[in-house]
Design a protein around this motif. Structure first.
Motif, short mmCIF file in Angstrom:
data_model
loop_
_atom_site.label_atom_id
_atom_site.label_comp_id
_atom_site.label_asym_id
_atom_site.label_seq_id
_atom_site.Cartn_x
_atom_site.Cartn_y
_atom_site.Cartn_z
N ILE A 1 -17.10 -41.43 24.40
CA ILE A 1 -16.42 -42.52 24.55
C ILE A 1 -15.77 -43.04 23.30
N SER A 2 -16.60 -42.87 22.28
CA SER A 2 -16.30 -43.36 20.86
C SER A 2 -15.26 -42.36 20.39
N ALA A 3 -15.33 -41.10 20.68
CA ALA A 3 -14.16 -40.10 20.56
C ALA A 3 -12.94 -40.00 21.27
N CYS A 4 -13.02 -41.20 22.22
CA CYS A 4 -11.95 -41.53 22.91
C CYS A 4 -11.54 -40.22 23.85
N GLN A 5 -12.58 -39.81 24.20
CA GLN A 5 -12.45 -38.53 25.30
C GLN A 5 -12.36 -39.22 26.65
#
Length: 111
Positions: free
Chosen positions: A28-32
């Motif tokens: 999520i933090s990698a915007c995946q």
């Protein structure tokens, strides 16, 4: 049979939960964008780490059920499938000798 596997809650499932949370947080933090088909690959490492043989043994040791010696801790009758389940499975499985059903588990554990 779930009560016999209860010691896995002590170590394995807690470790798995933390591992999945870490993997999801990273994704999520990698915007995946995570789809259903992404989930197995995403949690694979957490699953393998949480259910490593040494972690499983530690779960039973921490619960006071160690060392594991055959099926003596639980007793064969507690590990046997219920007659209702065997009958629902059909093909005369209800008539199988319970020792036949557990034979492969005992042979596997002895290795």
């Amino acid at each position: 049979c779930s009560h016999i596997l209860q010691p896995l809650n002590i170590s394995c499932f807690g470790i798995l939960k933390k591992g999945i949370q870490k993997a999801l947080t990273g994704a999520i933090s990698a915007c995946q964008i995570i789809t259903r088909s992404d989930v197995p690959a995403l949690i694979k490492d957490a699953w393998q780490f949480a259910f490593a043989p040494e972690k499983i043994v530690a779960s039973f040791r921490d619960a006071g059920i160690s060392p594991l010696t055959g099926l003596s801790a639980a007793g064969r009758e507690k590990l046997s499938p219920s007659l209702a389940i065997m009958a629902a499975a059909g093909n005369n499985s209800a008539q199988l000798d319970q020792s036949e059903l557990l034979g492969s588990a005992v042979r596997h554990e002895a290795k």
